[in-house]
Design a protein around this motif. Structure first.
Motif: not given
Length: 483
Positions: A33, A42, A44, A66-67, A108, A128, A143, A145, A149-150, A152
Motif C-alpha cells: 500500500g 490507489e 485496495a 488499483t488505479s 479498476y 474503486l 474492499a 484500502r 485499512r479503510e 469500503e
C-alpha cells in the motif's frame, strides 16, 4: 455431512475476524500500500480475501485492485516482489510472489459481454466504487484500502455475509448478462460457503439459464469442478437443477429425476444420487487426501444410464438392465464435451461401469478368479471403487445395509489376502512375450498376443504357476491350436 443452513454471523464477530486477518497479512498489504501511495496510486485488498477474512478462512492468495495501469503496477512491484508475471495483462492483471504470498493486482475495470461472444471486453476504470459495482456478488464487492485499512462496502456485502446470502450488487439480470458464468458461480459459492441464494438471483438464473451456452466448455468445467469439490455440493447442484442451468451444462443430472410410477415402486434416482455423493465424501478419508473430484464425480454420474434403460415389467417391476454400461458411455461423452483430460474421463467412466460389479458377489461366493478379475478391471481405481460401492447403499433397511457392509468387508479382506500372496495390482502371465516366442518358436505377431492372453486368463482362473507349469500349459494350448 449436512447442508442445513448455517447460523448467521454477528457484525462484531466479523469485525474481529477481519482485524485478526489483516494483522496476519499486514506485512504484505501495508508495504504494498505504501509503495502505491508514494507513486500517487490507489490500492485496495478486494473480493475473496476480504470475504474469507470475515469468515475466518485463512488464505495465502491476495487479490488487489488499483488505479494504476498494468505497466505502472509491473514497474512498482518489480523491485519489491520475489517474482513477477504478466499472463493476465490483457485483463489488467499483474501477478507476483512475495515470500509465501501469491499476489494479483488488477486495474479498476468493468467487463461486458457481447451477446454472441465467449470472451469479455475489458474497460479500465478510475474509481474503486465503479470496480466494486461490476463484481459478481455483494460479498465479493467489499474492499479494504491500504495502507490506511479503510473499509469500503457500497453494496451492503457485510450484511449479506452476516446473513449468509448471495446477492448481486445491481440487478442480477444485468450482472448475468455481462458475464453468464456468474450463474455457475452462484451455485459454486452456495456449495463452497453454505450460503442461500436470494430469490431474485434464483429467478434471474432461471430466466437466463440458456445464456450459459455462450461460455466456453473449459470455463464451465472449471466451475463445475470447484462446485463438486466444495464442502456442500448438494446445495450447488440442487440450485443448478432448480434453475435449469444443469439442463445446459450437465443434463444427465436433472434427467435422473425420473417420473415415479403411480405405485412408487422405485426410489427417486436423483435424490439417491445426491445421497451417494454425500456418502462417498464421508469415505474420502480412505484416499488420504482432500476433496477428490474423480470419486465425487463418479458418485454423481454412477446412475446416469438409468433413464435410458428403465423398463416397466409385468407386475409393476421396474428394471434398469445394463445401466452401468450405458452410464459409462454417457459419462465419457459428457466429460469429453466439457473438455476433461483423458485421464479423468477414463477414471470416472471406469468407476461408473464397474459400480454394480460387487452385487454379483452375492453373500461372498466369488471364486479367487473372480476376485482377481475385480482387482484387475478396477486397476488404479480400486480404492475409489471401494468407496463408490459402499456409498451406493442408501437403503433405510438397517438389516440389509449391515449385510451389504459385512459382505463388502469380506471382499476387501479377500482382496488384501490375495494381494499379499499374488501381487494382484500387477498381475501378469507367468511367462513374458520373449519366453512365449522362445517356447513356441515363433516371432512377434498375432500368435504371441493370443498366447499372452491365454496365459493371463489362466493366471486369473487358477492363480500363479511355476515357469515349468506355465510352459506345459502353453504347449498344450499351442498343440490344440495346431491340431
Amino acid at each position: 455431512m449436512s447442508d442445513a443452513a448455517l447460523p448467521p454471523l454477528t457484525i462484531v464477530e466479523i469485525q474481529h475476524r477481519v482485524g485478526a486477518e489483516l494483522d496476519r497479512i499486514g506485512s504484505v498489504i501495508d508495504e504494498l500500500g505504501v509503495l502505491f501511495a508514494e507513486a500517487g496510486e490507489e490500492l485496495a485488498l478486494v473480493g475473496g480475501p476480504v470475504r474469507d477474512a470475515m469468515l475466518g478462512r485463512l488464505q495465502s492468495d491476495l487479490d488487489f485492485t488499483t488505479s494504476a495501469r498494468p505497466e505502472v503496477t509491473e514497474r512498482l512491484v518489480s523491485g519489491w516482489a520475489d517474482a513477477v508475471w504478466d499472463m493476465g495483462r490483457a485483463f489488467g492483471t499483474i501477478g507476483c510472489r512475495k515470500g509465501p504470498w501469491q499476489v494479483e493486482i488488477t486495474t479498476y475495470r468493468s467487463e461486458t459481454y457481447d451477446p454472441t461472444s465467449r470472451k469479455p471486453d475489458v474497460d479500465f476504470g478510475d474509481h474503486l466504487a465503479g470496480d466494486l459495482g461490476r463484481r459478481d456478488f455483494t460479498v465479493n464487492s467489499m474492499a479494504v484500502r491500504v495502507p490506511g485499512r479503510e473499509f469500503e462496502d457500497p453494496f451492503g456485502g457485510i450484511v449479506d455475509l452476516a446473513e449468509r446470502v448471495l446477492r448481486t450488487p445491481g440487478a442480477p439480470e444485468d450482472s448475468f448478462s455481462d458475464d453468464p458464468l456468474r450463474m455457475m458461480r452462484a451455485a459454486r459459492f452456495a456449495a463452497q460457503l453454505g450460503f442461500a441464494v436470494a430469490p431474485e438471483v434464483v429467478a434471474a438464473m432461471t430466466a437466463m439459464a440458456g445464456r450459459i451456452e455462450i461460455i466456453s466448455a473449459e470455463r464451465v468445467r472449471d466451475e463445475l469442478v470447484k462446485l463438486v469439490c466444495a464442502p456442500h455440493p448438494r446445495l450447488g447442484l440442487s440450485l443448478l437443477v432448480e434453475t435449469g442451468l444443469a439442463s445446459h451444462v450437465l443434463p444427465e443430472l436433472p434427467a435422473l429425476a425420473l417420473e415415479r410410477d403411480e405405485h412408487h415402486r422405485h426410489k427417486d434416482v436423483y435424490e439417491h444420487t445426491l445421497t451417494v455423493l454425500e456418502q462417498s465424501i464421508d469415505l474420502e478419508h480412505r484416499l488420504g487426501s482432500g476433496p477428490d473430484f474423480i470419486s465425487r464425480f463418479a458418485a454423481l454420474m454412477h446412475d446416469v444410464g438409468k433413464p435410458k434403460t428403465r423398463r416397466f415389467e409385468s407386475g409393476g417391476t421396474v428394471t434398469f438392465h445394463h445401466h452401468d454400461v450405458v452410464g459409462a458411455k454417457l459419462t465419457r461423452k459428457r466429460m469429453q464435451a466439457l473438455r476433461f483430460s483423458n485421464h479423468d474421463i477414463e477414471a470416472v467412466s471406469t468407476l461408473v461401469e464397474l459400480h454394480l460389479r460387487f452385487h454379483g458377489y452375492g453373500s461372498g461366493e466369488w471364486t479367487d478368479s473372480a476376485v482377481r478379475r475385480y482387482v484387475r478391471d478396477a486397476g488404479t481405481q480400486l480404492e475409489r471403487l471401494h468407496i463408490l460401492t459402499r456409498a451406493d447403499c442408501t437403503t433405510r433397511n438397517q438389516r440389509k445395509a449391515e449385510r451389504l457392509r459385512r459382505t463388502y468387508d469380506s471382499l476387501e479382506e479377500r482382496i488384501a489376502r490375495l494381494g499379499e500372496e499374488e501381487e494382484l495390482a500387477s498381475i501378469r502371465p507367468d511367462l513374458d512375450g520373449n519366453q512365449i516366442m522362445e517356447i513356441l518358436g515363433v516371432g512377434p505377431g498375432r500368435e504371441v498376443g493370443e498366447a499372452y492372453r491365454f496365459l493371463l486368463e489362466l493366471r486369473m482362473d487358477e492363480g500363479p504357476r511355476t515357469p515349468e507349469q506355465a510352459e506345459a500349459a502353453l504347449r498344450g494350448w499351442w498343440a490344440g491350436r495346431q491340431g
